[in-house]
Design a protein around this motif. Sequence first.
Motif, PDB file in Angstrom:
ATOM      1  N   ALA A   1      -1.287   8.571  -0.106  1.00  0.00           N
ATOM      2  CA  ALA A   1      -2.524   8.336   0.640  1.00  0.00           C
ATOM      3  C   ALA A   1      -2.318   8.079   2.131  1.00  0.00           C
ATOM      4  CB  ALA A   1      -3.272   7.151   0.023  1.00  0.00           C
ATOM      5  N   PHE A   2      -1.101   7.885   2.558  1.00  0.00           N
ATOM      6  CA  PHE A   2      -0.856   7.475   3.939  1.00  0.00           C
ATOM      7  C   PHE A   2       0.111   8.418   4.645  1.00  0.00           C
ATOM      8  CE2 PHE A   2      -1.825   3.675   1.440  1.00  0.00           C
ATOM      9  CZ  PHE A   2      -2.921   3.206   2.131  1.00  0.00           C
ATOM     10  N   GLY A   3       0.005   8.460   5.956  1.00  0.00           N
ATOM     11  CA  GLY A   3       0.868   9.316   6.756  1.00  0.00           C
ATOM     12  C   GLY A   3       2.271   8.767   6.914  1.00  0.00           C
TER      13      GLY A   3
ATOM     14  N   TYR B   1      -6.871  -0.050   2.712  1.00  0.00           N
ATOM     15  CA  TYR B   1      -6.225  -0.398   1.447  1.00  0.00           C
ATOM     16  C   TYR B   1      -6.803  -1.698   0.923  1.00  0.00           C
ATOM     17  CZ  TYR B   1      -2.656  -1.690  -1.983  1.00  0.00           C
ATOM     18  OH  TYR B   1      -2.009  -2.051  -3.137  1.00  0.00           O
ATOM     19  N   VAL B   2      -7.088  -1.721  -0.380  1.00  0.00           N
ATOM     20  CA  VAL B   2      -7.494  -2.941  -1.079  1.00  0.00           C
ATOM     21  C   VAL B   2      -6.599  -3.073  -2.297  1.00  0.00           C
ATOM     22  CG1 VAL B   2      -9.358  -4.115  -2.331  1.00  0.00           C
ATOM     23  CG2 VAL B   2      -9.875  -2.823  -0.251  1.00  0.00           C
TER      24      VAL B   2
ATOM     25  N   ALA C   1       0.833  -1.206   0.000  1.00  0.00           N
ATOM     26  CA  ALA C   1       0.000   0.000   0.000  1.00  0.00           C
ATOM     27  C   ALA C   1       0.865   1.254   0.000  1.00  0.00           C
ATOM     28  CB  ALA C   1      -0.923  -0.006   1.223  1.00  0.00           C
ATOM     29  N   LEU C   2       1.879   1.273   0.837  1.00  0.00           N
ATOM     30  CA  LEU C   2       2.753   2.440   0.937  1.00  0.00           C
ATOM     31  C   LEU C   2       3.569   2.650  -0.338  1.00  0.00           C
ATOM     32  CD1 LEU C   2       3.928   1.905   4.607  1.00  0.00           C
ATOM     33  CD2 LEU C   2       2.407   3.711   3.778  1.00  0.00           C
ATOM     34  N   LYS C   3       3.897   1.560  -1.007  1.00  0.00           N
ATOM     35  CA  LYS C   3       4.657   1.648  -2.250  1.00  0.00           C
ATOM     36  C   LYS C   3       3.750   2.087  -3.409  1.00  0.00           C
ATOM     37  CE  LYS C   3       8.219  -1.166  -3.176  1.00  0.00           C
ATOM     38  NZ  LYS C   3       8.921  -2.429  -3.492  1.00  0.00           N
TER      39      LYS C   3
END
Length: 168
Positions: free
Chosen positions: A28-30, A91-92, A21-23
């Motif tokens: 979208a993420f902190g 996340y999906v 998800a982070l990659k």
Amino acid sequence: MDIRKLGPEDAEAFAAVRLEALKNDPDAFGSTYGYEKNRPMEEWRARLSPANEGENGYFGAFADGEIVGTIGYFRHKGTKARHKAAIVSMYVRQDHRGTGMAAGLMQAALEYLKGLGDIDQVQLAVVSSNPAAVRFYEKMGFQVYGQEKRALKAGDRFFDETHMYLLL
């Protein structure tokens, strides 16, 4: 589709999906992939510990026994704020989007939080540059209560966030 609360035994699979998800969606993420990839597996297990029950945790959506989506929650601290919880880290995986997994994850988290009996408001923040996510949360019943300018910063780029809430 199988959705359940994650436990320490899910730590390796959870870490893999979180890092993906982070990659794939870094704005979208902190947190960042660079920071999280160095997290020891023991910390991933601790995030999923039953000792955190009612305070924070994660749900996973599974397809063919593999985690393909996650959603997290945490209860606000402080005597006067414990009636509120926050949804985080939704996340999906790309190939499972549009299948209802995101809605299933959200429903599972909201049912769990409601079942605690003393949470009556759920909040979340979403990057304003992701209108599809804002629309999804609105479909789930969340309402916008504010905009935060420059809420996140990556290098010299800033990201605004839309803040939303749902009364249970």
